[in-house]
Design a protein around this motif. Structure first.
Motif, PDB file in Angstrom:
ATOM      1  N   ILE A  48       0.860  -1.187   0.000  1.00  0.00           N
ATOM      2  CA  ILE A  48       0.000   0.000   0.000  1.00  0.00           C
ATOM      3  C   ILE A  48       0.893   1.233   0.000  1.00  0.00           C
ATOM      4  O   ILE A  48       1.821   1.331   0.799  1.00  0.00           O
ATOM      5  CB  ILE A  48      -0.936   0.002   1.216  1.00  0.00           C
ATOM      6  CG1 ILE A  48      -1.918  -1.169   1.107  1.00  0.00           C
ATOM      7  CG2 ILE A  48      -1.696   1.317   1.318  1.00  0.00           C
ATOM      8  CD1 ILE A  48      -2.827  -1.325   2.306  1.00  0.00           C
ATOM      9  N   GLY A  49       0.618   2.168  -0.895  1.00  0.00           N
ATOM     10  CA  GLY A  49       1.466   3.335  -1.046  1.00  0.00           C
ATOM     11  C   GLY A  49       1.136   4.444  -0.065  1.00  0.00           C
ATOM     12  O   GLY A  49      -0.006   4.605   0.359  1.00  0.00           O
ATOM     13  N   ASP A  50       2.178   5.198   0.288  1.00  0.00           N
ATOM     14  CA  ASP A  50       2.032   6.334   1.189  1.00  0.00           C
ATOM     15  C   ASP A  50       2.910   7.465   0.664  1.00  0.00           C
ATOM     16  O   ASP A  50       4.096   7.267   0.392  1.00  0.00           O
ATOM     17  CB  ASP A  50       2.466   5.933   2.604  1.00  0.00           C
ATOM     18  CG  ASP A  50       2.142   7.004   3.641  1.00  0.00           C
ATOM     19  OD1 ASP A  50       2.076   8.189   3.254  1.00  0.00           O
ATOM     20  OD2 ASP A  50       1.959   6.665   4.813  1.00  0.00           O
ATOM     21  N   PHE A  51       2.319   8.668   0.516  1.00  0.00           N
ATOM     22  CA  PHE A  51       3.071   9.799  -0.023  1.00  0.00           C
ATOM     23  C   PHE A  51       4.230  10.227   0.868  1.00  0.00           C
ATOM     24  O   PHE A  51       5.114  10.955   0.431  1.00  0.00           O
ATOM     25  CB  PHE A  51       2.144  10.997  -0.240  1.00  0.00           C
ATOM     26  CG  PHE A  51       1.106  10.759  -1.302  1.00  0.00           C
ATOM     27  CD1 PHE A  51       1.336   9.864  -2.326  1.00  0.00           C
ATOM     28  CD2 PHE A  51      -0.102  11.441  -1.285  1.00  0.00           C
ATOM     29  CE1 PHE A  51       0.395   9.635  -3.305  1.00  0.00           C
ATOM     30  CE2 PHE A  51      -1.054  11.235  -2.273  1.00  0.00           C
ATOM     31  CZ  PHE A  51      -0.799  10.318  -3.273  1.00  0.00           C
ATOM     32  N   ALA A  52       4.216   9.786   2.126  1.00  0.00           N
ATOM     33  CA  ALA A  52       5.288  10.182   3.047  1.00  0.00           C
ATOM     34  C   ALA A  52       6.576   9.405   2.798  1.00  0.00           C
ATOM     35  O   ALA A  52       7.630   9.765   3.314  1.00  0.00           O
ATOM     36  CB  ALA A  52       4.834   9.983   4.497  1.00  0.00           C
ATOM     37  N   GLU A  53       6.502   8.342   1.994  1.00  0.00           N
ATOM     38  CA  GLU A  53       7.692   7.532   1.733  1.00  0.00           C
ATOM     39  C   GLU A  53       8.753   8.346   0.993  1.00  0.00           C
ATOM     40  O   GLU A  53       8.448   9.104   0.072  1.00  0.00           O
ATOM     41  CB  GLU A  53       7.324   6.300   0.901  1.00  0.00           C
ATOM     42  CG  GLU A  53       6.476   5.292   1.643  1.00  0.00           C
ATOM     43  CD  GLU A  53       6.178   4.080   0.777  1.00  0.00           C
ATOM     44  OE1 GLU A  53       6.961   3.812  -0.167  1.00  0.00           O
ATOM     45  OE2 GLU A  53       5.174   3.401   1.035  1.00  0.00           O
ATOM     46  N   LYS A  54      10.005   8.156   1.420  1.00  0.00           N
ATOM     47  CA  LYS A  54      11.117   8.857   0.775  1.00  0.00           C
ATOM     48  C   LYS A  54      11.200   8.506  -0.703  1.00  0.00           C
ATOM     49  O   LYS A  54      11.501   9.349  -1.544  1.00  0.00           O
ATOM     50  CB  LYS A  54      12.444   8.479   1.455  1.00  0.00           C
ATOM     51  CG  LYS A  54      12.884   9.447   2.528  1.00  0.00           C
ATOM     52  CD  LYS A  54      14.271   9.077   3.016  1.00  0.00           C
ATOM     53  CE  LYS A  54      14.718  10.094   4.071  1.00  0.00           C
ATOM     54  NZ  LYS A  54      16.063   9.758   4.583  1.00  0.00           N
ATOM     55  N   HIS A  83      -3.100   5.183  -0.802  1.00  0.00           N
ATOM     56  CA  HIS A  83      -4.005   5.979   0.027  1.00  0.00           C
ATOM     57  C   HIS A  83      -3.557   7.441  -0.028  1.00  0.00           C
ATOM     58  O   HIS A  83      -2.376   7.737   0.142  1.00  0.00           O
ATOM     59  CB  HIS A  83      -3.999   5.482   1.467  1.00  0.00           C
ATOM     60  CG  HIS A  83      -4.704   4.168   1.640  1.00  0.00           C
ATOM     61  ND1 HIS A  83      -6.017   3.973   1.297  1.00  0.00           N
ATOM     62  CD2 HIS A  83      -4.269   2.970   2.112  1.00  0.00           C
ATOM     63  CE1 HIS A  83      -6.365   2.731   1.544  1.00  0.00           C
ATOM     64  NE2 HIS A  83      -5.322   2.098   2.036  1.00  0.00           N
ATOM     65  N   ILE A  84      -4.498   8.349  -0.228  1.00  0.00           N
ATOM     66  CA  ILE A  84      -4.112   9.748  -0.429  1.00  0.00           C
ATOM     67  C   ILE A  84      -4.052  10.538   0.874  1.00  0.00           C
ATOM     68  O   ILE A  84      -3.644  11.696   0.872  1.00  0.00           O
ATOM     69  CB  ILE A  84      -5.056  10.443  -1.432  1.00  0.00           C
ATOM     70  CG1 ILE A  84      -6.480  10.523  -0.882  1.00  0.00           C
ATOM     71  CG2 ILE A  84      -5.044   9.721  -2.749  1.00  0.00           C
ATOM     72  CD1 ILE A  84      -7.414  11.292  -1.791  1.00  0.00           C
ATOM     73  N   GLY A  85      -4.450   9.930   1.987  1.00  0.00           N
ATOM     74  CA  GLY A  85      -4.296  10.586   3.284  1.00  0.00           C
ATOM     75  C   GLY A  85      -5.044  11.906   3.370  1.00  0.00           C
ATOM     76  O   GLY A  85      -6.250  11.977   3.132  1.00  0.00           O
ATOM     77  N   GLU A  86      -4.302  12.982   3.685  1.00  0.00           N
ATOM     78  CA  GLU A  86      -4.928  14.300   3.856  1.00  0.00           C
ATOM     79  C   GLU A  86      -5.134  15.021   2.528  1.00  0.00           C
ATOM     80  O   GLU A  86      -5.685  16.125   2.499  1.00  0.00           O
ATOM     81  CB  GLU A  86      -4.057  15.167   4.773  1.00  0.00           C
ATOM     82  CG  GLU A  86      -3.925  14.620   6.190  1.00  0.00           C
ATOM     83  CD  GLU A  86      -3.056  15.501   7.066  1.00  0.00           C
ATOM     84  OE1 GLU A  86      -2.700  16.617   6.621  1.00  0.00           O
ATOM     85  OE2 GLU A  86      -2.725  15.083   8.182  1.00  0.00           O
ATOM     86  N   ASP A 104      -4.585  17.873  -4.244  1.00  0.00           N
ATOM     87  CA  ASP A 104      -4.410  19.060  -3.410  1.00  0.00           C
ATOM     88  C   ASP A 104      -3.986  18.584  -2.017  1.00  0.00           C
ATOM     89  O   ASP A 104      -4.813  18.103  -1.240  1.00  0.00           O
ATOM     90  CB  ASP A 104      -5.720  19.837  -3.359  1.00  0.00           C
ATOM     91  CG  ASP A 104      -5.567  21.188  -2.679  1.00  0.00           C
ATOM     92  OD1 ASP A 104      -4.439  21.526  -2.271  1.00  0.00           O
ATOM     93  OD2 ASP A 104      -6.579  21.902  -2.560  1.00  0.00           O
ATOM     94  N   CYS A 105      -2.691  18.694  -1.709  1.00  0.00           N
ATOM     95  CA  CYS A 105      -2.142  18.205  -0.445  1.00  0.00           C
ATOM     96  C   CYS A 105      -1.720  19.384   0.426  1.00  0.00           C
ATOM     97  O   CYS A 105      -1.497  20.483  -0.082  1.00  0.00           O
ATOM     98  CB  CYS A 105      -0.934  17.302  -0.706  1.00  0.00           C
ATOM     99  SG  CYS A 105      -1.306  15.868  -1.757  1.00  0.00           S
ATOM    100  N   PRO A 106      -1.598  19.179   1.730  1.00  0.00           N
ATOM    101  CA  PRO A 106      -1.150  20.263   2.605  1.00  0.00           C
ATOM    102  C   PRO A 106       0.217  20.797   2.190  1.00  0.00           C
ATOM    103  O   PRO A 106       1.197  20.070   2.169  1.00  0.00           O
ATOM    104  CB  PRO A 106      -1.073  19.586   3.986  1.00  0.00           C
ATOM    105  CG  PRO A 106      -2.031  18.443   3.903  1.00  0.00           C
ATOM    106  CD  PRO A 106      -1.955  17.962   2.487  1.00  0.00           C
ATOM    107  N   GLY A 107       0.259  22.044   1.793  1.00  0.00           N
ATOM    108  CA  GLY A 107       1.524  22.676   1.435  1.00  0.00           C
ATOM    109  C   GLY A 107       2.002  22.440   0.021  1.00  0.00           C
ATOM    110  O   GLY A 107       3.004  23.015  -0.401  1.00  0.00           O
TER     111      GLY A 107
END
Length: 294
Positions: A48-54, A83-86, A104-107
């Protein structure tokens, strides 16, 4: 004598028969121990993918800044579901049979996605995960074709609930569109292109009723040796005045959300505040441009 010959023949035939049986078992019946020695091939399980991954952040940097889509393609390949999270999906514009989206992500904002399903996504912000079918080159840009689960498609394809809480920002945008006299003035002269006296420095605000569609960079090194960013006024594409060129600063940047940048994604839509310098027969010259993400 004859009996002795027959006896020898029978013994010879028996020997060949025994040898054949042994050969059959040795060739067609494998040793049971050989199965234990064979490595078992396991099916690769996608994560499962996470945008926080380096790995994702580096792959996205290469894709968006260096135009190298290979690392991101490999990352999406290894992650069956992301998962797109926030973050929230937003729709930018529609081409023939496909809907262009961005996250559209935070920041930050991640551009370069599209969906080509039969049903239009009316509420893409309700999507919480996605899968990438693969990269597709549209024009000069590589986009990522998306697919969604049945649950996400059902949520995103439905209309907003009537009577729900209205967004204060939406009310402001609607109000700006109804009383935006500067934009109305631009639309009026854009319908009748001709040389005319223009109130120099008149400010025009391209609001959500007529955002600017980013086309790409171009240069005029012969005349003024400058770099320009080209846009199209989305509400009036047939007028020559719909082509809007914004001059970059000495560092090659334009102002987006009050920050100088040179990283604009082709196909993205921007709200804009510009000043009229002159209105000619085939173009308008603009100055003091400020861009804002829609």
């Amino acid at each position: 004598m004859q009996n002795i010959f027959q006896l020898r023949t029978k013994r010879l035939l028996l020997s060949f028969t025994s040898l054949g049986v042994l050969l059959f078992f040795s060739v067609f019946i494998p040793d049971s121990g050989s199965f234990a020695e064979e490595p078992q091939t396991q099916k690769k399980i996608s994560r499962i993918g996470d945008f926080a991954e380096k790995e994702f952040q580096e792959a996205w940097r290469k894709y968006s800044k260096e135009k190298d889509a290979r690392p991101l393609k490999e990352w999406f390949k290894q992650h069956g579901t992301v998962h797109i999270g926030e973050c929230k999906f937003r729709s930018t514009h529609e081409m023939e049979e496909l809907q262009v989206l961005y996250l559209d992500c935070p920041g930050k904002k991640l551009y370069g996605f599209f969906y080509s399903g039969e049903e239009r996504l009316r509420s893409p912000e309700r999507i919480d995960s996605f899968r990438v079918k693969g990269p597709v080159k549209l024009g000069k840009t590589v986009y990522w074709e998306l697919e969604f689960s049945a649950e996400n498609l059902k949520a995103a394809s439905s209309k907003p609930i009537p009577g729900g809480k209205s967004n204060p920002e939406t009310k402001l945008v609607e109000k700006a569109s109804t009383v935006n006299f500067g934009l109305q003035y631009f639309l009026s002269i854009a319908k009748h292109p001709i040389d005319r006296p223009t109130p120099k420095g008149k400010e025009i605000f391209f609001d959500s009723s007529c955002p600017l569609l980013y086309l790409g960079k171009d240069a005029d090194f012969y005349w003024d040796k400058s770099l320009y960013y080209s846009f199209q006024a989305s509400c009036l594409p047939d007028s020559p005045y719909s082509w809007i060129r914004i001059k970059a600063d000495l560092s090659g940047n334009v102002l987006v959300d009050n920050q100088p940048t040179e990283e604009l994604q082709e196909g993205a839509r921007y709200l804009a505040k510009l000043k009229l310098e002159s209105v000619e027969k085939d173009k308008i010259v603009w100055s003091d441009a400020e861009l804002f993400h829609e």
